[in-house]
Design an enzyme around this catalytic site. Structure first.
Site, PDB file in Angstrom:
ATOM      1  CB  CYS A  18      48.326  39.676   6.691  1.00 33.69           C
ATOM      2  SG  CYS A  18      48.894  37.678   6.775  1.00 33.69           S
ATOM      3  CB  THR A  19      42.569  38.136   7.714  1.00 34.30           C
ATOM      4  OG1 THR A  19      43.944  36.622   6.648  1.00 34.30           O
ATOM      5  CG2 THR A  19      41.878  37.569   7.237  1.00 34.30           C
TER       6      THR A  19
END
Lengths: 431, 178
Positions: free
Chosen positions: A214-215
């Protein structure tokens, strides 16, 4: 020096005092040498005429290992490497020259050593370790690894452990494994089935740096995040099932371009071609001197094991050069639940007419194994699986079959069950 | 050469030759046959002789994804358990932690994977994503924002997507069972 003269005679590659310093160690026993040490001609003959050693990897560690072995008096050396020489190798892989770029590491390294160290025979193999069978590995007295991949190490370790035959002492091949990562390194001696093996220590490995997906997708802060975005998310989206080849400059080029525009969008600096290559190939900068230390340690162990001239490493040496110099030697323990060298192996004598179900009942009732709900498979097929339901259903009909329909005489069955530390190996012998 | 064999004499365990089944293969056998599949999870092996590739169907019986059947592909490579299994959602679904390509944001599938974890941990982790979608680790940013800002609307969107609806130009797969 006398060297030139002796060589020019042409009939003898050894010259007087060639091994003067090494012979100081081999000519007489010391206070701590093993009682089996045969000082003098016998040990020298073994080292220089009989002993056959295999070096796996002819890269950063491999070049050092080959040079060290040849100069210590090993004369029958084999080397395997599947790689070709890249220009970036030349700063530390000192057996290679710019003209060698693109050629096989194993072949070039072998030629270099033979030209440089008279009387040493180096036999190269340009290919994968997996191409070779047990018969090939059986010919060596010792194996030294200078590898950069966990997968290759697991393979050679499992192969050597598997080769150990209780009726054949020669089948036990000491494995010396060297590894480096930047300023850190390790050397270890593995005596297959006797000491802990490579698989026993798999959980000690550093994790590869992985960023939360997700980063990568939403909040990139580092150039590495942009490169991972390009390789993990964009590549499969754009190219679907096409496999990424990290050795293909076109593929790296596409990733570099894609990562760069992403970096620009998020105002991140530092995406370069070499960083892109480094991230997707998981390259850790190699330090030549770390390789030299670890290779030297591996070759010392090879020398001591081959000659019994001194106590060998028991069994794990680690070097941490990131904060000054620190090293530590300890005995890594064998794991009972190691999938390669742990677990029990038993032979069962049964009748051909037994059904699989009867064999399973016997296992459950057997006092010394105490298995609950075992699942069984041979290397070729599943025999009976307790779960998941689809496989249980598919293998259930086997329960009624006789063993002779499913398993050959002498074949091995891998038994797993939650009550076992890992697995149990069952060799089936028919009455 | 050192006489290793004399040490060997004292070692009775593991003294027998073992079959050449790879460690990954044995580990997968162990993981699979000890799976605790609840009624909401089902595995399917397209080729039952290949234990390394299968699909997992999750049918949540509670939460906002109740009534759907979500299919994931699970791909295990020969470096297991050093490397985690690769898991992808095979459908286009509306979920904060699953993007439209099927990538899944679950820590144990990437940065927090450890060899001590097993297939059961992965399955439980996936199941949990449907009970508690997590707006803090978004892969589908729009969905995450909706969940954070307007939970009721988010639940509506989930329902629409599960019926195979179209939202903001995205055609979602129909995942409703029956």
């Amino acid at each position: 020096m006398a060297t030139e003269e002796a060589l020019s005679n042409g009939n003898e590659t050894d010259w007087s005092d060639r091994y003067y310093h090494i012979d100081q160690i081999l000519d007489k026993p010391g206070p701590r040498t093993d009682p089996s040490f045969l000082a003098g001609e016998e040990v020298k003959r073994f080292l220089r005429e009989t002993c056959k050693i295999l070096v796996i990897g002819a890269g950063g560690l491999g070049c050092e290992i080959l040079a060290n072995l040849a100069l210590s008096g090993f004369k029958d050396i084999h080397v395997i490497d599947m790689d070709t020489i890249d220009i970036s190798n030349l700063n530390r892989q000192f057996l290679f020259r710019p003209k060698d770029v693109g050629k096989s590491k194993a072949i070039v390294a072998a030629e270099f050593i033979m030209n440089r160290v008279p009387g040493v025979k180096v036999t190269p193999y340009f290919g994968r370790i997996q191409d070779k069978d047990e018969e090939y590995y059986m010919q060596f007295n010792l194996v030294i690894c200078g590898l950069d991949s966990v997968e290759a190490r697991r393979w050679i370790n499992a192969t050597l452990v598997h080769m150990v035959d209780p009726d054949e002492p020669e089948s036990l091949k000491p494995l010396i494994d060297g590894g480096t990562e930047g300023f850190k390194g390790q050397a270890r001696v593995i005596l297959p089935t006797v000491t802990s093996c490579y698989e026993c220590s798999l959980d000690m490995l550093n994790k590869q740096t992985a960023f939360p997906i997700c980063t990568i997708a939403n909040t990139p802060r580092l150039p590495e995040h942009c490169i991972e975005w390009a390789s993990v998310l964009e590549w499969p989206r754009v190219f679907k099932d096409k496999k990424m080849d990290t050795d293909d400059p076109e593929h790296i080029g596409w990733l570099y371009k894609t990562a760069s525009s992403r970096a620009k969008e998020f105002k991140i600096e530092g995406v370069t071609w070499s960083l892109t290559q480094g991230v997707v190939k998981n390259i850790i900068p190699a330090i030549a001197s770390t390789n030299a230390i670890i290779a030297a340690s591996c070759c010392n162990e090879a020398f001591k094991i081959a000659t019994s001239s001194a106590a060998y490493l028991n069994n794990y040496f680690m070097l941490i050069g990131t904060d000054g110099v620190y090293s530590f030697t300890f005995e890594h323990q064998k794991r009972d639940d190691c999938p390669v060298c742990g677990g029990q192996a038993i032979t069962v004598n049964v009748s051909k007419e037994w059904t699989l179900e009867r064999l399973i009942e016997m296992l459950v009732e057997k006092q010394d194994v105490q298995i609950k709900k075992p699942s069984l498979a041979t290397p070729k097929r599943q025999l009976y699986f307790q779960a998941p339901p689809q496989l249980e259903e598919l293998t259930r009909p086997n329960l009624e079959k006789t063993l002779s329909e499913l398993v050959d005489d002498g074949e091995y069955i891998t038994v797993t069950a939650s009550s076992l530390p890992f697995d149990l190996t069952l060799q089936v012998k028919y009455d | 050469m050192i006489k290793i064999w004399s040490m060997k004499k004292n070692e009775d365990a593991a003294a027998k030759r073992r079959p050449k089944t790879s460690a990954a293969q044995i580990r997968v056998q162990k993981d699979l046959t000890e799976l605790e599949l609840s009624s909401t999870m089902k595995t399917h092996f397209p080729d039952p002789t290949d234990l390394l590739n299968f699909t997992l169907t999750i049918t949540p019986d509670e939460g906002m994804y109740k009534g759907g059947a979500f299919v994931f592909s699970v791909n295990i490579n020969t470096n297991y358990p050093h490397e985690p299994p690769k898991v992808k959602c095979t459908q286009t679904i509306y979920h904060p932690n699953v993007d439209l390509e099927g990538n899944v944001c679950l820590n144990i599938l990437r940065e927090d994977w450890k060899p001590v974890l097993n297939l059961n941990s992965v399955l439980v982790g996936l199941q949990y994503l449907f009970l508690e979608p997590n707006a803090d680790d978004p892969l589908n940013k729009d969905a995450a924002e909706e969940l954070r800002k307007n939970r009721e609307q988010f639940i509506q969107n989930v329902k629409t997507s599960m019926r195979g609806g179209n939202m903001r130009g995205v055609q979602y797969d129909k995942v409703i069972v029956q």
